[in-house]
Design a protein around this motif. Structure first.
Motif, mmCIF file in Angstrom:
data_model
loop_
_atom_site.group_PDB
_atom_site.id
_atom_site.type_symbol
_atom_site.label_atom_id
_atom_site.label_comp_id
_atom_site.label_asym_id
_atom_site.label_seq_id
_atom_site.Cartn_x
_atom_site.Cartn_y
_atom_site.Cartn_z
ATOM 1 N N ALA A 5 54.599 -36.558 148.222
ATOM 2 C CA ALA A 5 53.307 -36.970 148.338
ATOM 3 C C ALA A 5 53.007 -36.771 147.144
ATOM 4 O O ALA A 5 52.582 -38.064 146.243
ATOM 5 N N HIS A 22 52.643 -39.817 144.059
ATOM 6 C CA HIS A 22 51.492 -39.903 143.918
ATOM 7 C C HIS A 22 50.804 -40.279 141.974
ATOM 8 O O HIS A 22 50.619 -40.495 141.232
ATOM 9 N N ARG A 79 59.316 -41.264 157.115
ATOM 10 C CA ARG A 79 58.474 -42.495 158.266
ATOM 11 C C ARG A 79 59.252 -42.783 159.783
ATOM 12 O O ARG A 79 59.271 -43.278 160.663
ATOM 13 N N TYR A 129 42.530 -35.678 153.742
ATOM 14 C CA TYR A 129 41.252 -36.053 153.414
ATOM 15 C C TYR A 129 40.109 -35.860 154.110
ATOM 16 O O TYR A 129 38.682 -35.999 154.414
ATOM 17 N N HIS A 184 42.089 -45.215 150.683
ATOM 18 C CA HIS A 184 41.746 -43.876 150.626
ATOM 19 C C HIS A 184 42.015 -43.153 148.833
ATOM 20 O O HIS A 184 40.824 -42.297 149.061
ATOM 21 N N LEU A 185 42.077 -44.198 148.176
ATOM 22 C CA LEU A 185 41.481 -44.128 147.098
ATOM 23 C C LEU A 185 40.247 -43.832 147.089
ATOM 24 O O LEU A 185 39.756 -42.578 146.313
#
Ligand code: HEM
Ligand code: SF4
Ligand code: SF4
Lengths: 548, 371
Positions: free
Chosen positions: B131, B135, B192, A180, B277-278
């Protein structure tokens, strides 16, 4: 405890995070890592709040009574003023992509130097005080808060902020890798602003900032001394080239104003770069009637205010345009500096508009610098690259043949500007042996020198060597592979910081500014045959008959 | 040892039980099937909009894009129009690559210390792969679900579903997205747990959505392939939801209510969490600004005048020293003030002329020591 040796330092890097969670690992302010507190006189001189004597390793920091309230209000104000901070506080997913990108983390292994955790130090408080989620969690009690990553601002938390915000050099490397674009530098800048609200700065920032404010430059060189220094350099140049250069100062009606970081006037090897500027300008003046003036009032390109607060940054930066206006120049040429250019590129124009200046045009080649149409300030490497491209400089690159050169992109000019090719083009034109460091540590992925953003002090040497490790390690690589012996750069802080870092990690390699290399190669009209380079070291083939 | 995932796991299990047991009674069905999804959808929509508007309310005072390539400067130097976009078009492409292909994450490297003193940075692509898989699978699944809410089913959904099922040649009835989603989310979870640094920074709120999404995918897959839930009944029910004609569907088990409940929780949780965060990625100033800050003036809306050390003040302090070394000054030193009463300033002018012949600097060595 004295500073660790390179071997000790390497052994000390522990990539395994501690057993206790980061919120449960109290901060321990270590000698060699932290910088001394700001001198109250300097804080007072620039009119920043709460000047006082305090000592980071003492229990009591003599904080103002209502410090929490001040921070809280300051935080709120900044959330309302900077979208960056607000968004960055909210959207980090803790993917960890930024974690091993920070030179301070790589060199220390301290998990709180992972950019994401550095940001979490503030974010945890943000969550607690400024978000709905934090309020809801708080309702269920303190433990719930902790599970949710929220915590109250306490004295220990504040100390942790201070300790780790002055272990970030605002280099933005983390931001390149974050999906981001979360820029921990931006968070550090904001965090330091908050700390400044209650008088918590470090002296290596506060005193230079005060000096810049008063004398125009961070070393506090007064105008007469500034001129004397350059006269000195003129003597040296005369010894080496047989030519007397004659820089002019504060001259009204000059076409161009030149501003460069004052570090180059003061300490080697920056001084050689400064001599380089003088020789370049002399050459251009003799050959093409180039008309440029230095200023003693705006004698600092670097902006130590930027490491303090946006406001202090502006207070120092404003001098550039003010001086340009007073002298009535057409545009401004800026020397080799890192954060100076970050400020010029991304902040300065908001302080304008400089409508009293003209769109920069090179008086020699006629090139319009359209990329500086609004700020009216051109980078010396843009200017020189243009000259070289048009064949306007008489160059003899063999005079740099004793050097095997690599190039360090400084953080600010690469990630806060994108000045990558100009210096490389110049380098390749003025020296025959140029080798790049490996791809993951140059250009936009370049590593910080380890001492940027005001961390170039003496007392935090261990931190600086930790932070300097990734850069030094890459230099070492090209030194071993290609026998590189000279690290070039276009930043005054680099020239000071890398020198120490090289001495520590790769003593075989020396540091130079780019313009120094140009001046080595530059053939001045009427000069005598040069026997040495600007450092008075014999040129190749001249070793024998060197008498001095 | 970071065990915050336990809290999230427990939370998701409690939610599971709540829904599973709740679905056994009629009033539970009404809540799980109608009231909660409705409230969740409202929370999501209102919350999401509120957050985005709230971000937008804060200005962007400075032009601070992270430049990841050559600037546009001299015409013969090749610039990087996307990594360092000086035009709006460049920014749009940059943002597109970030949002759709996670451009920055693609750069990821892994740093190691080898042989005790050699740092290495290897390209690390797995986070990016995981990721992206996660998504895209998530997106596909959500998109396919629209078929339940639309009558007739638009062709594009059918096309996506057909694409999604291209493995059906080997495995009839299998849709790829659901499986990929579950696999990818499991990978992200394991990552994680097993990468020490990532475990160290993980909060319960990082595990919670992962477990929740695992739960959603898992219950979904169970219904589709194993308990073979009545699709027609569900479609009926879903259409009822969007047209506000609620009726309790026949022949759907507890599992369906769990699935729906998990989705509701995810929706309601969304605006309060990092899932934002979208929205945030679109508003990140280090990515969505043009890098032409020297060409075009960026306006800081709250810019205010600041105190500056003026040239006049500077000269007043250092005038004598400046004159002594021949630096031009604006005002000449007033000659012998005690003798006459203040001579008018006009006399002291022409700064242009105030250049005495170049003196050689006296005692340059000492001039430094004052400070
Ligand atoms: C434009 C839309 C989106 C973009 C560009 C985007 C991008 C990303 C990226 C780059 C990551 C970091 C890599 C990772 O850790 O997996 C991430 C993480 C994540 N995203 Fe998104 N995302 C978007 C929408 C969503 C949506 C709609 C959800 C729905 C729930 C979501 C859920 C997650 C989760 C749970 C993670 C954390 C994964 C982990 O814990 O490792 N994202 N997102
Ligand atoms: S890379 Fe960005 S999103 Fe990932 S942990 Fe770092 S700051 Fe957070
Ligand atoms: S800006 Fe640089 S020093 Fe600061 S956290 Fe990011 S990588 Fe580290």
């Amino acid at each position: 405890m004295s500073d660790p040796t390179p071997e000790e330092l390497l052994l000390g890097i522990d990539p395994k995070p501690p057993q206790t969670g980061w919120m449960d690992t109290p901060v321990e302010i270590k000698k060699g890592i932290y910088c001394y507190a700001s001198n109250p006189k300097s804080v007072e001189y620039v009119g920043l709040p709460y000047p006082r004597q305090w000592n980071p390793i003492e229990e009591d920091w003599n904080l103002p009574e209502n410090w929490k309230e001040i921070i809280y209000k300051g935080f709120r104000e900044r959330l309302d003023r900077f979208r960056s901070i607000k968004v960055f506080m909210d959207i980090c997913v803790r993917c960890g992509a930024c974690a091993d990108k920070c030179h301070f983390f790589i060199g220390s292994g301290d998990p709180k130097n992972m950019p994401v955790l550095r940001a979490e130090l503030l974010r945890s408080v943000y969550r607690n005080d400024f978000t709905a989620a934090g309020k809801i969690l708080g309702f269920f009690g303190k433990n719930f808060k902790k599970i949710g990553g929220a915590r109250e601002l306490t004295l220990d938390v504040l100390k942790e902020w201070w300790y780790y915000l002055f272990q970030c050099s605002e280099c933005r490397r983390c931001s390149v890798f974050c999906p981001y674009g979360i820029d921990t530098a931006e968070i550090t800048i904001m965090g330091r602003e908050l700390l400044n609200l209650i008088g918590l700065n470090i002296d290596w920032i506060a005193t230079p900032a005060a000096n810049c404010y008063r004398t125009g430059n961070h070393l506090g060189i007064q105008p007469h001394a500034y001129k004397d220094m350059l006269d000195f350099f003129a003597d040296d140049i005369e010894d080496i080239t047989g030519i007397r250069v004659d820089p002019s100062f504060n001259r009204k009606g000059a076409e161009i104003l030149f501003i460069t970081p004052s570090g180059d006037v003061f300490a080697d090897p920056g001084t050689f770069t400064c001599m380089g500027y003088m020789m370049l300008f002399h050459f251009l003046q003799e050959k093409y009637g180039f008309d440029i003036t230095w200023s003693t009032y705006a004698s600092e390109g670097g902006n130590f205010g930027f490491f303090t607060s946006h406001e202090t940054m502006k207070r120092l930066n404003t001098k550039m345009y003010a001086e340009a206006k007073r002298l009535g120049v057409k545009w401004i040429l800026g020397g080799e500096c890192g954060h100076m250019w970050r400020v010029i590129h991304q902040y300065m124009d908001t302080n304008g508009p400089p409508d009293f200046l003209e769109e920069p045009v090179s008086p020699i080649t006629g090139t319009k610098f359209e990329n500086a149409r609004s700020t009216k300030m051109v980078h010396i490497t843009e200017f020189m690259a243009d000259l070289i491209k048009h064949g306007k400089l008489d160059l003899d690159p063999t005079r740099n043949d004793h050097l095997k050169v690599t190039y360090h992109d400084s953080c600010n000019t690469s990630r806060g500007m994108g000045l990558l090719e100009e210096p490389r083009y110049i380098l390749k034109s003025v020296c025959n042996n140029f080798y790049e460091m490996p791809a993951n540590c140059i250009r936009e992925q370049t590593f910080c020198c380890g001492s940027g953003s005001g961390l170039n002090a003496g007392e935090n040497m261990e931190l600086r060597m930790q932070g300097g490790l990734p850069r030094a390690n890459a230099v070492k690589y090209v030194h071993e592979k290609h026998d590189v012996n000279m690290l070039s750069c276009i930043c005054a802080i680099d020239r000071a910081a890398l020198l120490t870092s090289m001495e520590y990690w790769v003593p075989e390699v020396d540091v130079t500014g780019l313009t120094e290399l140009v001046a080595n190669a530059l053939i001045l009209p009427g000069e005598k045959e040069r026997e040495t380079d600007l450092r008075s070291e014999p040129l190749p083939g001249m070793e024998g008959d060197d008498a001095e | 040892m970071n065990i915050s995932y336990m809290y999230s796991l427990i939370a998701v299990m409690v939610l599971f039980l709540l829904a599973y047991l709740g679905a056994q009674v009629t009033v539970g069905k009404v809540f799980l099937g109608f009231i909660i999804p409705f409230l969740a959808a409202i929370t999501f929509i209102v919350g999401f909009i509120y957050r985005v508007v709230d971000w937008a309310r804060s200005p962007v005072p400075f032009c601070i894009p992270t430049t990841c390539g050559q600037q546009k400067s001299l015409p013969w130097i090749k610039s990087a129009p996307i990594e360092n976009p000086s035009t709006t078009g460049g920014v749009i492409v940059r943002m597109f690559l970030e949002i759709v292909f996670f451009r920055s994450l693609f750069r990821n490297t892994k740093q190691k210390l080898k042989e005790g003193d050699k740092l290495s940075y290897e390209w690390e692509i797995w986070l990016w792969v995981g990721a992206l898989a996660f998504h895209w699978a998530f997106f596909t699944v959500v998109f396919r679900h629209l078929r339940f809410f639309l009558e007739p089913v638009p062709a594009c959904i059918q096309i996506v579903e057909n694409l999604d099922g291209f493995l059906q040649i080997a495995l009839p009835g299998l849709l790829l997205s659901g499986v990929v989603l579950l696999a990818a989310v499991t990978f992200l979870f394991l990552r994680r747990i097993f990468i020490p640094q990532v475990r160290y920074i993980s909060l319960a709120s990082d595990f919670f959505p992962l477990f929740l999404i695992m739960g959603i995918a898992f219950t979904g897959i169970l219904m589709r392939y194993f308990t073979k839930v009545d699709i027609v009944g569900i479609k009926d029910f879903a259409m009822g939801l969007v047209t506000f004609h609620f009726h309790i569907p026949e022949g759907v088990g507890g599992l369906f209510y769990v699935h729906l409940f998990f989705v509701s929780i995810l929706l309601a949780y969304f605006p309060f969490s990092k899932l934002m965060h979208l929205g945030g990625i679109f508003m990140s100033p280090t990515r969505n600004l043009t890098t032409n800050s020297r060409v075009k003036r960026h306006i800081n809306p709250w810019n205010y005048p600041v105190k500056v050390h003026s040239y006049e003040a500077y000269e007043d302090e250092f005038r004598e020293k400046m004159v002594e070394v021949g630096l031009p000054v604006e005002k000449m030193i007033e000659p012998e003030p005690p003798k006459e009463d203040a001579p008018p300033e006009e006399e002291a002018e022409p700064p242009e002329e105030a250049e005495p012949p170049e003196k050689e600097a006296e005692l340059p060595e000492e001039s430094e020591e004052k400070e």
